[in-house]
Design a protein around this motif. Structure first.
Motif, PDB file in Angstrom:
ATOM      1  N   GLN A 168       0.718  -1.361  -0.151  1.00 20.44           N
ATOM      2  CA  GLN A 168      -0.017  -0.073   0.213  1.00 20.44           C
ATOM      3  C   GLN A 168       0.878   1.374  -0.124  1.00 20.44           C
ATOM      4  N   ARG A 169       1.985   1.226   0.834  1.00 20.01           N
ATOM      5  CA  ARG A 169       2.736   2.429   0.879  1.00 20.01           C
ATOM      6  C   ARG A 169       3.542   2.417  -0.429  1.00 20.01           C
TER       7      ARG A 169
ATOM      8  N   VAL B 206       3.898   5.902  -3.822  1.00 24.91           N
ATOM      9  CA  VAL B 206       5.170   6.384  -4.066  1.00 24.91           C
ATOM     10  C   VAL B 206       5.559   6.181  -5.626  1.00 24.91           C
ATOM     11  N   VAL B 207       5.070   5.273  -6.109  1.00 31.29           N
ATOM     12  CA  VAL B 207       5.483   4.882  -7.415  1.00 31.29           C
ATOM     13  C   VAL B 207       4.963   5.864  -8.572  1.00 31.29           C
TER      14      VAL B 207
ATOM     15  N   LEU C 198      13.802   3.166  -0.067  1.00 33.73           N
ATOM     16  CA  LEU C 198      14.395   2.262  -0.774  1.00 33.73           C
ATOM     17  C   LEU C 198      14.144   2.349  -2.064  1.00 33.73           C
ATOM     18  N   TYR C 199      13.073   2.806  -2.248  1.00 38.61           N
ATOM     19  CA  TYR C 199      12.749   2.907  -3.918  1.00 38.61           C
ATOM     20  C   TYR C 199      13.366   4.184  -4.529  1.00 38.61           C
ATOM     21  N   TYR C 200      13.249   5.155  -3.544  1.00 37.11           N
ATOM     22  CA  TYR C 200      14.500   6.424  -4.079  1.00 37.11           C
ATOM     23  C   TYR C 200      15.733   6.002  -4.126  1.00 37.11           C
ATOM     24  N   LEU C 201      16.220   5.448  -3.121  1.00 37.29           N
ATOM     25  CA  LEU C 201      17.648   5.146  -3.109  1.00 37.29           C
ATOM     26  C   LEU C 201      18.318   4.417  -3.766  1.00 37.29           C
TER      27      LEU C 201
END
Length: 127
Positions: free
Chosen positions: A24-25, A29-30, A74-77
């Protein structure tokens, strides 16, 4: 029920609940609608998995928010390519991990099959 099975079922139930929040989170952000829809679908199915394990454990567990907090970071990093590979690997690992439970807990087979499909779905987001 054997104590070791009970602990494993509880652990699996917890992991599935935690995955609901995580997906869900991630959906928030995607960048694409396809990714968002995929992660919302995965969250829904992980919720069903938690209910399969709940039927065996009869325990009410609360999801832990740790992975839900870490995944967007982690998605951004890492970037989606590396992160999605890690997520897919986790789904495939879960599928393999559930195989030995099926003989004693037949409903776990549907969860195992879904986890394999989830790995394929997340991998498919990289194509």
């Amino acid at each position: 029920m054997v104590a070791s099975h009970r602990e494993e079922l509880l652990s699996s139930q917890q992991g599935e609940l935690d995955a609901v929040l995580m997906y869900q989170r991630l959906a928030k952000v995607v960048k694409t609608d396809k990714e968002r829809e995929t992660f919302l679908q995965l969250a829904k199915e992980e919720g069903r998995h938690a209910s399969v394990f709940h039927a065996y454990t009869k325990e009410v567990l609360r999801p832990k928010k740790t992975m839900a907090r870490i995944m967007p970071i982690l998605y951004y990093l890492l970037g989606k390519k590396r992160l999605y590979k890690l997520i897919a690997a986790g789904e495939y690992k879960a599928a393999v991990g559930y195989e030995h439970l099926i003989a004693d807990f037949p409903e776990v087979e549907s969860v195992k099959n879904d986890e394999k499909r989830h790995g394929d779905m997340v991998s498919g987001l990289l194509e």
